[in-house]
Design an enzyme around this catalytic site. Structure first.
Site, PDB file in Angstrom:
ATOM      1  NE  ARG A 165      -3.664  -2.371   0.139  1.00 35.23           N
ATOM      2  CZ  ARG A 165      -3.248  -3.527  -0.396  1.00 35.23           C
ATOM      3  NH1 ARG A 165      -2.112  -3.593  -1.065  1.00 35.23           N
ATOM      4  NH2 ARG A 165      -3.988  -4.601  -0.301  1.00 35.23           N
ATOM      5  CB  SER A 239      -8.785  -1.786   4.252  1.00 32.90           C
ATOM      6  OG  SER A 239      -9.171  -3.046   3.788  1.00 32.90           O
ATOM      7  CD  GLU A 335      -5.634   0.408   2.433  1.00 35.06           C
ATOM      8  OE1 GLU A 335      -5.399  -0.583   3.160  1.00 35.06           O
ATOM      9  OE2 GLU A 335      -6.300   0.330   1.388  1.00 35.06           O
TER      10      GLU A 335
HETATM   11  C1  LIG Z   1     -15.657  -0.933  -0.843  1.00 36.68           C
HETATM   12  C2  LIG Z   1     -14.186  -0.609  -1.083  1.00 36.68           C
HETATM   13  C3  LIG Z   1     -13.281  -1.635  -1.246  1.00 36.68           C
HETATM   14  C4  LIG Z   1     -11.923  -1.363  -1.479  1.00 36.68           C
HETATM   15  N1  LIG Z   1     -11.072  -2.406  -1.637  1.00 36.68           N
HETATM   16  C5  LIG Z   1      -9.765  -2.178  -1.874  1.00 36.68           C
HETATM   17  C6  LIG Z   1      -8.857  -3.259  -2.070  1.00 36.68           C
HETATM   18  O1  LIG Z   1      -9.230  -4.416  -2.053  1.00 36.68           O
HETATM   19  N2  LIG Z   1      -7.544  -2.973  -2.281  1.00 36.68           N
HETATM   20  C7  LIG Z   1      -7.098  -1.687  -2.340  1.00 36.68           C
HETATM   21  O2  LIG Z   1      -5.880  -1.502  -2.550  1.00 36.68           O
HETATM   22  N3  LIG Z   1      -7.927  -0.634  -2.166  1.00 36.68           N
HETATM   23  C8  LIG Z   1      -9.251  -0.839  -1.940  1.00 36.68           C
HETATM   24  N4  LIG Z   1     -10.111   0.212  -1.748  1.00 36.68           N
HETATM   25  C9  LIG Z   1      -9.575   1.573  -1.748  1.00 36.68           C
HETATM   26  C10 LIG Z   1      -9.701   2.297  -3.114  1.00 36.68           C
HETATM   27  O3  LIG Z   1     -10.683   1.706  -3.915  1.00 36.68           O
HETATM   28  C11 LIG Z   1      -8.383   2.298  -3.895  1.00 36.68           C
HETATM   29  O4  LIG Z   1      -7.359   2.861  -3.123  1.00 36.68           O
HETATM   30  C12 LIG Z   1      -8.508   3.073  -5.217  1.00 36.68           C
HETATM   31  O5  LIG Z   1      -7.329   2.923  -5.970  1.00 36.68           O
HETATM   32  C13 LIG Z   1      -8.766   4.557  -5.004  1.00 36.68           C
HETATM   33  O6  LIG Z   1      -9.088   5.097  -6.266  1.00 36.68           O
HETATM   34  P1  LIG Z   1      -9.827   6.484  -6.406  1.00 36.68           P
HETATM   35  O7  LIG Z   1      -9.810   6.848  -7.853  1.00 36.68           O
HETATM   36  O8  LIG Z   1     -11.151   6.439  -5.777  1.00 36.68           O
HETATM   37  O9  LIG Z   1      -8.852   7.437  -5.603  1.00 36.68           O
HETATM   38  P2  LIG Z   1      -9.203   8.712  -4.730  1.00 36.68           P
HETATM   39  O10 LIG Z   1      -9.876   8.290  -3.480  1.00 36.68           O
HETATM   40  O11 LIG Z   1      -9.906   9.719  -5.558  1.00 36.68           O
HETATM   41  O12 LIG Z   1      -7.734   9.228  -4.395  1.00 36.68           O
HETATM   42  C14 LIG Z   1      -6.908   8.517  -3.517  1.00 36.68           C
HETATM   43  C15 LIG Z   1      -5.567   9.270  -3.378  1.00 36.68           C
HETATM   44  O13 LIG Z   1      -4.881   9.255  -4.621  1.00 36.68           O
HETATM   45  C16 LIG Z   1      -4.690  10.575  -5.112  1.00 36.68           C
HETATM   46  N5  LIG Z   1      -4.917  10.491  -6.551  1.00 36.68           N
HETATM   47  C17 LIG Z   1      -5.992   9.969  -7.165  1.00 36.68           C
HETATM   48  N6  LIG Z   1      -5.822   9.997  -8.497  1.00 36.68           N
HETATM   49  C18 LIG Z   1      -4.615  10.559  -8.724  1.00 36.68           C
HETATM   50  C19 LIG Z   1      -3.882  10.881  -9.908  1.00 36.68           C
HETATM   51  N7  LIG Z   1      -4.364  10.608 -11.111  1.00 36.68           N
HETATM   52  N8  LIG Z   1      -2.677  11.467  -9.772  1.00 36.68           N
HETATM   53  C20 LIG Z   1      -2.170  11.744  -8.547  1.00 36.68           C
HETATM   54  N9  LIG Z   1      -2.819  11.472  -7.390  1.00 36.68           N
HETATM   55  C21 LIG Z   1      -4.029  10.889  -7.488  1.00 36.68           C
HETATM   56  C22 LIG Z   1      -5.697  11.437  -4.388  1.00 36.68           C
HETATM   57  O14 LIG Z   1      -5.266  12.773  -4.297  1.00 36.68           O
HETATM   58  C23 LIG Z   1      -5.750  10.738  -3.032  1.00 36.68           C
HETATM   59  O15 LIG Z   1      -4.677  11.145  -2.239  1.00 36.68           O
HETATM   60  C24 LIG Z   1     -11.482  -0.025  -1.531  1.00 36.68           C
HETATM   61  C25 LIG Z   1     -12.406   1.026  -1.377  1.00 36.68           C
HETATM   62  C26 LIG Z   1     -13.748   0.734  -1.173  1.00 36.68           C
HETATM   63  C27 LIG Z   1     -14.733   1.868  -1.030  1.00 36.68           C
END
Ligand SMILES: Cc1cc2nc3c(=O)[nH]c(=O)nc-3n(C[C@H](O)[C@H](O)[C@H](O)COP(=O)(O)OP(=O)(O)OC[C@H]3O[C@@H](n4cnc5c(N)ncnc54)[C@H](O)[C@@H]3O)c2cc1C
Length: 339
Positions: A165, A239, A335
């Site tokens: 992570r 998580s 996380e």
């Molecule tokens: C139900 C559920 C289950 C999940 N299961 C998992 C799992 O199994 N494994 C796992 O690893 N994660 C999991 N996650 C967490 C999440 O889905 C991941 O971390 C995902 O990659 C976040 O993507 P996002 O586009 O929503 O990011 P955001 O929440 O929009 O951003 C997350 C971070 O990344 C930064 N960011 C986003 N995009 C960019 C970009 N293009 N350039 C620079 N910075 C950026 C943002 O500023 C922020 O700091 C889960 C979440 C939920 C709600």
């Protein structure tokens, strides 16, 4: 491209469903639009928050930063051989749709990462992982634009310094780049990985003896749907805490006191503990405090039962961290990205 918008609610743009508003909000569909925003910001001189799907974010207050939503789309085949395919994927593509697209083409390597919410561009941030696979296993490179200068830079997978992570984007170069494209190398004759968690059990229940990529993807989807709350029904960010990694010596002394403790081998002879188990042992699984709670089926997940504020979720996470510390002398780390 739209002019920057003022006072935009982010309630539907974060999976916790926290009702905060961005003083200044823009979205970009291309690298050119992103560079235009970077030019504009040379006058505004504001801090910037890049938003993907908002599924790994907790807003504890109205963000003071200028929020830029990444909407760069596209899946392009860069090279194609008999064994593998190299893809360039827009950071604003939905992750799960991208996984399904590849599974349908029979390109293997990311099927175990089915149903993770969010966008492709956030994947490298924390090296997303689940069910025995991580983004780093198939990531070839990450293309970025520097937030201050607008200059392009490509990080090889090795330069991304992926860990559990973790990546360089959360550490050394935090807040310096916008990820615009991610390159993946996928296999055309991939072996399925069914060893992790209950995938094999689920495949047995589905009566599938020789699983295809699609079968593994479906098994992972079934398991996740049975365990994890759907953010469209119950606000959450998956998580909330990382699994803590401790030294072998510390683990030995914990094991004496708590013989049932769940552990996995980690890098450099260290030991990874199951944070969910630790939280559960503290009696916090299903614990509810006003509108927020620890999920009743998965103690790693904090949920928003109603119109809770981000600060309430933060306070509950503090309580969880403190209780685990008092009970096990182990420090949990969040996380989720806190803003
Ligand atoms: C139900 C559920 C289950 C999940 N299961 C998992 C799992 O199994 N494994 C796992 O690893 N994660 C999991 N996650 C967490 C999440 O889905 C991941 O971390 C995902 O990659 C976040 O993507 P996002 O586009 O929503 O990011 P955001 O929440 O929009 O951003 C997350 C971070 O990344 C930064 N960011 C986003 N995009 C960019 C970009 N293009 N350039 C620079 N910075 C950026 C943002 O500023 C922020 O700091 C889960 C979440 C939920 C709600």
């Amino acid at each position: 491209m739209q002019e920057p918008q003022k006072n935009i609610s982010l309630k539907t743009l974060n999976t916790f469903g926290i009702d905060v508003s961005a003083e200044l909000f823009s979205s970009f569909n291309t690298e050119e639009e992103l560079k235009y925003l970077i030019e504009l910001n040379k006058n505004e001189k504001k801090e910037v928050l890049i938003l993907g799907g908002g599924s790994n974010i907790l807003f504890t207050k109205n963000p003071e930063q200028w929020v830029w939503q990444n909407c760069i789309k596209g899946i392009e085949v860069i090279s194609d051989s008999s064994n593998e395919v190299l893809l360039k994927v827009g950071a604003g593509e939905n992750w799960h749709n991208f996984v399904l697209y590849c599974v349908d083409k029979n390109w293997g390597g990311i099927e175990n990462l089915s149903l993770i919410p969010g966008c492709v561009g956030a994947g490298p941030m924390q090296n997303i992982g689940a069910y025995g696979a991580e983004l780093k296993d198939t990531c070839h490179a990450v293309e970025c634009i520097e937030r201050k200068t607008g200059q392009s830079k490509t990080f090889t997978a090795q330069e991304c310094e992926f860990g559990y992570r973790e990546s360089i984007f959360k550490q050394k170069v935090k807040d310096q780049y916008v990820i615009t494209y991610v390159y993946f190398k996928l296999s055309k004759n991939a072996k399925v990985n069914t060893q992790y968690g209950s995938i094999q059990q689920e495949l047995d229940a589905m009566q599938i003896a020789e699983p295809t990529l699609k079968d593994v993807s479906n098994a992972v989807i079934n398991i996740r749907q049975s365990k994890l709350p759907n953010p469209s029904e119950l606000g959450n960010a998956g998580s909330f805490f990382k699994n803590p990694v401790i030294s072998e010596a510390k683990f030995k002394s914990l094991k004496e006191k708590f013989p049932q403790i769940i552990s996995y081998p980690a890098a450099n002879g260290n030991v990874k503990l199951a944070a969910g188990w630790l939280i559960e042992q503290c009696g916090l699984k299903g614990f509810r405090q006003n509108n927020v709670g620890v999920h009743s089926k998965q103690a790693l997940v904090i949920v928003n039962y109603g119109n809770s504020k981000g600060s309430e979720i933060w306070e509950l996470s503090e309580k969880v961290i403190q209780t685990v510390k008092d009970t096990f002398d182990v420090e949990l780390e969040r996380e989720v990205n806190i803003y």
